[in-house]
Design an enzyme around this catalytic site. Structure first.
Site, PDB file in Angstrom:
ATOM      1  N   HIS A  14       0.888  -1.191   0.000  1.00  0.00           N
ATOM      2  CA  HIS A  14       0.000   0.000   0.000  1.00  0.00           C
ATOM      3  C   HIS A  14       0.912   1.223   0.000  1.00  0.00           C
ATOM      4  CE1 HIS A  14      -3.765   2.206   1.642  1.00  0.00           C
ATOM      5  NE2 HIS A  14      -2.861   3.124   1.335  1.00  0.00           N
ATOM      6  N   LEU A  17       2.526   7.099  -4.390  1.00  0.00           N
ATOM      7  CA  LEU A  17       3.694   7.680  -5.064  1.00  0.00           C
ATOM      8  C   LEU A  17       3.396   9.052  -5.642  1.00  0.00           C
ATOM      9  CD1 LEU A  17       5.353   4.671  -6.950  1.00  0.00           C
ATOM     10  CD2 LEU A  17       6.179   5.862  -4.905  1.00  0.00           C
ATOM     11  N   ARG A  18       2.097   9.435  -5.670  1.00  0.00           N
ATOM     12  CA  ARG A  18       1.702  10.728  -6.262  1.00  0.00           C
ATOM     13  C   ARG A  18       2.157  10.811  -7.724  1.00  0.00           C
ATOM     14  NH1 ARG A  18      -1.467  10.655  -1.848  1.00  0.00           N
ATOM     15  NH2 ARG A  18      -0.561  11.562  -0.009  1.00  0.00           N
ATOM     16  N   ASN A  42      -5.213   7.205  -5.948  1.00  0.00           N
ATOM     17  CA  ASN A  42      -5.961   8.430  -5.571  1.00  0.00           C
ATOM     18  C   ASN A  42      -5.237   9.703  -5.997  1.00  0.00           C
ATOM     19  OD1 ASN A  42      -4.013   7.948  -3.547  1.00  0.00           O
ATOM     20  ND2 ASN A  42      -5.206   9.002  -1.977  1.00  0.00           N
ATOM     21  N   HIS A 137     -10.457   1.001   1.748  1.00  0.00           N
ATOM     22  CA  HIS A 137     -10.268   1.968   2.842  1.00  0.00           C
ATOM     23  C   HIS A 137     -11.498   1.815   3.728  1.00  0.00           C
ATOM     24  CE1 HIS A 137      -8.913   5.807   4.785  1.00  0.00           C
ATOM     25  NE2 HIS A 137     -10.159   5.679   5.230  1.00  0.00           N
ATOM     26  N   HIS A 175      -4.666  -0.763   5.787  1.00  0.00           N
ATOM     27  CA  HIS A 175      -4.239  -0.005   6.978  1.00  0.00           C
ATOM     28  C   HIS A 175      -5.189  -0.159   8.170  1.00  0.00           C
ATOM     29  CE1 HIS A 175      -7.048   2.819   5.213  1.00  0.00           C
ATOM     30  NE2 HIS A 175      -6.180   3.440   4.444  1.00  0.00           N
ATOM     31  N   LEU A 220      -5.091   8.918   8.164  1.00  0.00           N
ATOM     32  CA  LEU A 220      -6.374   8.215   8.221  1.00  0.00           C
ATOM     33  C   LEU A 220      -6.164   6.758   7.826  1.00  0.00           C
ATOM     34  CD1 LEU A 220      -8.673  10.958   6.707  1.00  0.00           C
ATOM     35  CD2 LEU A 220      -8.691  10.114   9.069  1.00  0.00           C
ATOM     36  N   ASP A 248       1.410   2.495   3.558  1.00  0.00           N
ATOM     37  CA  ASP A 248       0.563   3.676   3.397  1.00  0.00           C
ATOM     38  C   ASP A 248       1.410   4.941   3.482  1.00  0.00           C
ATOM     39  OD1 ASP A 248      -1.689   5.222   2.992  1.00  0.00           O
ATOM     40  OD2 ASP A 248      -2.335   5.126   5.089  1.00  0.00           O
ATOM     41  N   HIS A 252       2.745  14.412   1.900  1.00  0.00           N
ATOM     42  CA  HIS A 252       2.103  15.708   1.654  1.00  0.00           C
ATOM     43  C   HIS A 252       3.169  16.749   1.972  1.00  0.00           C
ATOM     44  CE1 HIS A 252      -2.103  14.274   1.416  1.00  0.00           C
ATOM     45  NE2 HIS A 252      -1.740  13.392   2.325  1.00  0.00           N
ATOM     46  N   ALA A 264      -4.078  14.473   5.779  1.00  0.00           N
ATOM     47  CA  ALA A 264      -3.835  13.198   6.457  1.00  0.00           C
ATOM     48  C   ALA A 264      -2.784  12.400   5.704  1.00  0.00           C
ATOM     49  CB  ALA A 264      -5.132  12.404   6.517  1.00  0.00           C
TER      50      ALA A 264
END
Ligand code: NCD
Ligand code: ZN
Ligand code: ZN
Length: 346
Positions: A14, A17-18, A42, A137, A175, A220, A248, A252, A264
């Site tokens: 999980h 990597l953006r 996401n 999730h 997670h 989260l 996870d 950010h 988060a």
């Protein structure tokens, strides 16, 4: 004499990597130690279709520095408009290893997620038929449910009913943060598994809130009481094949973490293996570190375990950078709050 531990190269089941400048800066932090990772979809816009997943995989591979070996295992972001045929084709082509369910509003970039589970029934049935796992999730979004209860309520009100209406669906509870999550995954048989993050083995909710608010420990699902952390440590170090590592790791930029409405996510890619070796040593379970990081996840995803090895050596405290500079701003590396004596040496 130094203690040395050799494991199969770990997989991170999980990982965020953006994209763009962030991807470029943080990818080496994972690729340095991990052979493969399940890549979360996401992004903005989300990775919904097979074509988007193929393009994202190509951007990841293009950002990989020369000489590093790393295989991104792609996922699709489930929406109420997802086409079962597109999902099945992406699976048949070997392009995607899972589909990700975000309840709409549950977490970062989940706005395009699922509100009405009846609308995704056809996709879930198709996935059950072809054995493609659903990564979940697992938190309800009902504002009347206390944030510390949202995982346990999700298991009862959403996850269990979905599994009953879709027999054979293979599910990864992502997670997990509670003893209820541990119990549900333990009892659910071979079609269920759960990932556990590095940070949830280290922090409880006091770390976020006591003695000042610590935004870099906010993620989260939010960390819970101490008894839940202890249940997670027990599960992770048990060797039980239902549990495996999904860091996870979720970068950010600092200016969005240290903010009136902070994002988060904990960024743990850089020092995860040093932290985990310490946790497993403290639990007298170093012999289970390979199962948690390299065997159980591969087995659930029906992948061969990695042939490459990774060596950890215990010695003087290792120092890691406290921040990773990126073109999108600096990202703070998770601080476990204790010295790290295990170092990846090969
Ligand atoms: C993740 C992110 O930043 O993308 N954040 C987090 O706190 N875990 C999203 C997620 O995995 O829920
Ligand atoms: Zn999540
Ligand atoms: Zn995540």
């Amino acid at each position: 004499m130094n203690q040395i531990l050799t494991l199969r190269r770990p997989d991170d089941m999980h990982l965020h990597l953006r994209d763009g400048a962030m991807l470029e800066a943080i990818l080496p932090e994972s690729a340095r130690h991990f052979a493969r990772a399940i890549i979360m979809p996401n992004l903005i816009p989300p990775v919904v279709t097979a074509a988007q997943a193929a393009a994202y995989r190509d951007r990841i591979l293009a950002a990989l520095p020369d000489g590093m070996q790393f295989t991104p295992l792609m996922t699709l972001y489930l929406t109420e408009a997802t086409d079962p045929a597109d999902v099945a084709a992406a699976h048949a082509a070997g392009l995607v290893k899972a589909v990700k369910l975000y309840p709409a509003g549950a977490t970062t970039n989940s706005q395009s997620g699922v509100r009405d589970f009846d609308k995704v029934r056809g996709v879930l049935e198709r996935m059950a038929g072809i054995g493609l796992p659903l990564c979940v999730h697992g938190e309800v979004t009902d504002p009347s449910v206390d944030i510390f209860d949202r995982e346990a309520v999700f298991i009862d009100k959403v996850l269990d009913p979905v599994r009953r209406t879709t027999p054979g669906l293979r599910v990864v509870m992502e997670h997990i943060t509670t003893e209820e999550g541990v119990a549900y995954a333990s009892a659910g048989g071979e079609n269920i598994a759960a990932t556990i993050t590095t940070h949830h083995l280290i922090i409880n909710r006091n770390h976020i809130l006591a003695g000042g608010i610590r935004p870099h420990y906010y993620c989260l699902p939010v960390a819970k009481r101490e008894k839940h952390r202890l249940a997670l440590r027990k599960a992770a170090t048990s060797g039980n094949p239902r549990f495996f590592l999904g860091t996870d790791s979720a970068p950010h930029p600092d200016h969005l973490k240290e903010h009136a409405c902070g994002c988060a996510g904990c960024f743990t890619a850089t020092n995860t293996l040093s932290i985990l070796a310490q946790v497993f040593e403290d639990e007298s379970a170093l012999d289970q570190l390979e199962a948690f990081t390299a065997l159980n996840g591969a087995a659930f995803y029906r992948l061969p375990a990695n042939e490459r090895r990774l060596t950890l050596t215990k010695g003087d405290a290792v120092t890691y950078p406290s921040k990773i500079p990126t073109g999108a701003g600096a990202v703070t590396v998770f601080d476990p709050g204790f010295p790290l004596l295990w170092k990846v040496t090969d």
